[in-house]
Motif scaffolding. Structure first.
Motif, PDB file in Angstrom:
ATOM      1  N   ARG A   2      -3.385  -1.015  -4.944  1.00 37.98           N
ATOM      2  CA  ARG A   2      -4.028   0.230  -4.545  1.00 37.98           C
ATOM      3  C   ARG A   2      -3.210   1.438  -4.972  1.00 37.98           C
ATOM      4  O   ARG A   2      -1.989   1.378  -5.066  1.00 37.98           O
ATOM      5  CB  ARG A   2      -4.230   0.271  -3.016  1.00 37.98           C
ATOM      6  CG  ARG A   2      -5.060  -0.859  -2.433  1.00 37.98           C
ATOM      7  CD  ARG A   2      -6.409  -1.011  -3.100  1.00 37.98           C
ATOM      8  NE  ARG A   2      -7.226   0.189  -2.984  1.00 37.98           N
ATOM      9  CZ  ARG A   2      -8.143   0.386  -2.043  1.00 37.98           C
ATOM     10  NH1 ARG A   2      -8.386  -0.543  -1.140  1.00 37.98           N
ATOM     11  NH2 ARG A   2      -8.843   1.502  -2.012  1.00 37.98           N
ATOM     12  N   TYR A  28      -1.028  14.365  -2.280  1.00 36.50           N
ATOM     13  CA  TYR A  28      -0.004  14.168  -1.257  1.00 36.50           C
ATOM     14  C   TYR A  28      -0.034  15.334  -0.266  1.00 36.50           C
ATOM     15  O   TYR A  28      -0.167  16.481  -0.662  1.00 36.50           O
ATOM     16  CB  TYR A  28       1.389  14.082  -1.901  1.00 36.50           C
ATOM     17  CG  TYR A  28       2.418  13.570  -0.939  1.00 36.50           C
ATOM     18  CD1 TYR A  28       2.522  12.212  -0.667  1.00 36.50           C
ATOM     19  CD2 TYR A  28       3.256  14.452  -0.256  1.00 36.50           C
ATOM     20  CE1 TYR A  28       3.444  11.729   0.252  1.00 36.50           C
ATOM     21  CE2 TYR A  28       4.181  13.977   0.661  1.00 36.50           C
ATOM     22  CZ  TYR A  28       4.266  12.613   0.908  1.00 36.50           C
ATOM     23  OH  TYR A  28       5.164  12.150   1.820  1.00 36.50           O
ATOM     24  N   ARG A  81      -1.341   4.857  -4.715  1.00 35.70           N
ATOM     25  CA  ARG A  81      -0.541   5.593  -3.714  1.00 35.70           C
ATOM     26  C   ARG A  81       0.338   6.620  -4.412  1.00 35.70           C
ATOM     27  O   ARG A  81       0.812   6.368  -5.530  1.00 35.70           O
ATOM     28  CB  ARG A  81       0.294   4.646  -2.852  1.00 35.70           C
ATOM     29  CG  ARG A  81       1.325   3.851  -3.645  1.00 35.70           C
ATOM     30  CD  ARG A  81       1.331   2.405  -3.177  1.00 35.70           C
ATOM     31  NE  ARG A  81       0.650   1.520  -4.095  1.00 35.70           N
ATOM     32  CZ  ARG A  81       1.234   0.510  -4.750  1.00 35.70           C
ATOM     33  NH1 ARG A  81       2.508   0.262  -4.594  1.00 35.70           N
ATOM     34  NH2 ARG A  81       0.546  -0.259  -5.554  1.00 35.70           N
ATOM     35  N   SER A  82       0.503   7.768  -3.779  1.00 37.38           N
ATOM     36  CA  SER A  82       1.220   8.876  -4.406  1.00 37.38           C
ATOM     37  C   SER A  82       2.609   9.022  -3.805  1.00 37.38           C
ATOM     38  O   SER A  82       2.804   8.801  -2.606  1.00 37.38           O
ATOM     39  CB  SER A  82       0.448  10.174  -4.199  1.00 37.38           C
ATOM     40  OG  SER A  82      -0.781  10.126  -4.882  1.00 37.38           O
ATOM     41  N   THR A 122       6.524   3.250  -3.376  1.00 33.93           N
ATOM     42  CA  THR A 122       6.537   4.110  -4.574  1.00 33.93           C
ATOM     43  C   THR A 122       7.965   4.186  -5.141  1.00 33.93           C
ATOM     44  O   THR A 122       8.208   4.933  -6.083  1.00 33.93           O
ATOM     45  CB  THR A 122       6.058   5.549  -4.262  1.00 33.93           C
ATOM     46  OG1 THR A 122       6.874   6.093  -3.235  1.00 33.93           O
ATOM     47  CG2 THR A 122       4.598   5.591  -3.864  1.00 33.93           C
ATOM     48  N   LYS A 138       0.836  -1.206   0.000  1.00 36.97           N
ATOM     49  CA  LYS A 138       0.000   0.000   0.000  1.00 36.97           C
ATOM     50  C   LYS A 138       0.865   1.247   0.000  1.00 36.97           C
ATOM     51  O   LYS A 138       0.376   2.349  -0.157  1.00 36.97           O
ATOM     52  CB  LYS A 138      -0.912   0.006   1.227  1.00 36.97           C
ATOM     53  CG  LYS A 138      -2.038  -0.994   1.114  1.00 36.97           C
ATOM     54  CD  LYS A 138      -3.105  -0.723   2.166  1.00 36.97           C
ATOM     55  CE  LYS A 138      -4.209  -1.743   2.058  1.00 36.97           C
ATOM     56  NZ  LYS A 138      -4.514  -2.438   3.294  1.00 36.97           N
ATOM     57  N   GLU A 139       2.179   1.064   0.239  1.00 36.74           N
ATOM     58  CA  GLU A 139       3.057   2.242   0.380  1.00 36.74           C
ATOM     59  C   GLU A 139       4.135   2.369  -0.692  1.00 36.74           C
ATOM     60  O   GLU A 139       4.586   3.471  -0.981  1.00 36.74           O
ATOM     61  CB  GLU A 139       3.794   2.207   1.737  1.00 36.74           C
ATOM     62  CG  GLU A 139       2.944   2.525   2.945  1.00 36.74           C
ATOM     63  CD  GLU A 139       2.415   1.251   3.556  1.00 36.74           C
ATOM     64  OE1 GLU A 139       3.105   0.221   3.475  1.00 36.74           O
ATOM     65  OE2 GLU A 139       1.281   1.263   4.086  1.00 36.74           O
TER      66      GLU A 139
END
Ligand code: 5AD
Ligand code: SF4
Length: 499
Positions: free
Chosen positions: A215, A251, A217-218, A176, A173-174
């Motif tokens: 999902r 963000y 995520r930015s 990047t 989910k995190e």
């Protein structure tokens, strides 16, 4: 996601072969410049091949970064490789078939060799098929999903020491990859992708991406701006900021400010007045006026939007779960044209979606005529496992009808592009030179602000120059130009203000 084509293929022969066999219509690729190819030396050499969208091309640069910092090298010659990795696409059935054929070829090569070679599958197919891939594609040594690239060195070591396949398809989910510096091993040194977000929460009925990429995520603003600044320092002249759906970028900055995509784009455009800024892909449902105003206000934010419509009929759009109607889309197009005069639009269109009637297909054609896209990526609907459409709707348009409707869409788009390009004759454009033209070393090619490929004689211009070009001829895919002299983006912006 925009251009589904095979990019970042290290092997130039294969690149040519693939361009010819590409069944999705993408004339855009015909005059891409030759790429500078950078070898990276290391204790063990990796051959990396990329299929699919720009996001995959960008991911491969992350993979190269992870491998390089762990002592691996990159090679363009599969015969020299200790490891062959294929970064895959699962968006349509034919994309997967192409990868399967390639894996067969790599396995045949592996069998013939005296030295060992590991074969790994990365990306969306790895995520979708997981263990099935190991059973079906026997002797694949690695299966690594799009959020597990940091784990590659460990997985390679594990597969090496155990002789068993190593798998990590955990979605995050995190993740990047915000802190990693992409290794731009297949870059022209002028244009670069900068990933700003990952995943997609939209769940369009036909699309497998939410299942393969997880999902939304930015990525933190500061890391995006830092990467853009580094690119400018290295001489890059153009960035394309990437995400599956960039408009939902969001963000909360260190000082508590909420940064929207429009705000982010505005900040990226201020990194350098000589850096062209593009983005992909934009979902029509949240393409705001604020964003259109950034296009209008910032001279280096290109006057071009890729705005996938998918279909021209509201009932079909509903079934596709696109969350906008034909009228809302057309209203957005009107606002874009009013706020950003001369804006160029491209789109994605799907022919033969579940339940599509002849009249609904005609609505797609009429919408295309109304919008007058400069370019379109056009596809036949291909049912993807697990999607809403696969679970709830009937894939009931016969194959020959799908094919005929796709051909009608392609023919119409070709004639619209021809007319729009013919209208360019006599106009002037600022072209960013990307390199020699694919067809002739005596010619250069580059894009206009509106993303049209222009070919013109070399004179003494170089890659990375902004050149004023007058258009003298056109096909549906390419403009032919006559160079008038070097310029800068700022100079052009001032000329427009004065004019
Ligand atoms: N069948 C056909 N085309 C598809 N696309 C996505 N999923 C499918 C599918 N199942 C197209 C959409 C999207 C582009 C990247 O690929 O048009 O915008
Ligand atoms: Fe797929 Fe829709 Fe997300 Fe685009 S916005 S990646 S088409 S689910």
């Amino acid at each position: 996601m925009e251009p589904i084509q095979d990019i970042n293929i290290l092997d130039t022969e294969l690149r040519r072969e693939r361009a010819q066999e590409n069944d999705d219509i993408d004339t855009d690729d015909l005059d891409r410049p030759k790429m500078a190819e950078h070898e990276v030396q290391g204790a063990r050499q990796v051959y990396l091949e990329t299929y699919g969208c720009q996001m995959n091309a960008s991911d491969s640069e992350i993979v190269a970064s992870v491998l390089k910092s762990n002592g691996y090298g990159l090679t363009h010659d599969v015969d020299e490789a200790d490891v062959a990795l294929v970064n895959t696409c699962a968006i349509r059935e034919n994309a997967e078939q192409k990868v399967r054929r390639r894996l067969d070829m790599l396995r045949a090569k592996k069998r013939k060799r005296d030295t060992p070679m590991m074969i790994g599958v990365l990306g969306c197919m790895a995520e979708r098929l997981r263990e099935k891939l190991l059973e079906q594609e026997k002797r694949v040594d690695l299966v690594v999903g799009p959020d597990a690239y940091r784990d590659l060195p460990r997985l390679l070591a594990e597969a090496d020491s155990t002789g068993q396949a190593a798998v990590n398809v955990q979605l995050s989910k995190e993740e990047t990859y915000a802190d990693l510096s992409p290794v731009r091993y297949d870059s022209n040194g002028i244009s670069a992708f900068v990933s700003i977000m990952r995943g997609c929460d939209n769940m369009c009925a036909f699309c497998v991406v939410p299942f393969t990429r997880g999902r939304e995520r930015s990525r933190p603003v500061s890391t995006i701006l830092r990467e853009c600044q580094e690119l400018v320092d290295q001489g890059y002249k153009e960035v394309t900021v990437l995400g599956q759906n960039v408009n939902s970028y969001h963000y909360t900055d260190d000082d508590g400010t909420d940064v929207s995509f429009a705000e982010l784009l505005d900040r990226v455009s201020q990194v350098s007045p000589e850096l062209r800024v593009r983005y992909s892909t934009s979902h029509p449902k949240d393409c705001s006026d604020e964003l259109l105003q950034v296009h209008a206000r910032r001279h280096n934010v290109c006057n071009y939007i890729h705005l996938p419509v998918q279909h021209g009929n509201t009932e079909v759009l509903d079934r596709m779960r696109r969350t906008y109607s034909r009228e809302q889309y057309l209203d957005l197009v009107e606002r874009a044209k009013a706020l950003c005069p001369g804006i160029s639009l491209s789109t994605d269109i799907i022919a033969g979606f579940c339940g599509e009637t002849e009249a609904q297909h005609q609505d797609t054609l009429s919408l295309m005529r109304e919008v007058e896209y400069d370019h379109a990526y056009m596809f036949k609907y291909s049912e993807r496992p697990d999607t809403y459409a696969a679970r709830k709707l009937d894939d009931d348009v016969p194959e020959d009808v799908k094919q005929r409707r796709l051909e009608e869409i392609i023919t119409l788009q070709r004639s619209i592009s021809e007319v729009r390009n013919a209208n360019e004759i006599g106009r002037k454009h600022t072209v960013l030179v990307e390199g020699p033209s694919k067809k002739s070393d005596a010619q250069l090619c580059g894009r206009t602000d509106t993303n049209k490929m222009v070919v013109f004689d070399c004179a003494d211009y170089e890659k990375g120059d902004y050149v004023n070009v007058r258009i003298v001829d056109a096909t549906s895919a390419t403009l032919i130009g006559e160079a008038l002299g070097r310029t800068t983006l700022q100079e052009e912006a001032e000329r427009l203000v004065v004019g």
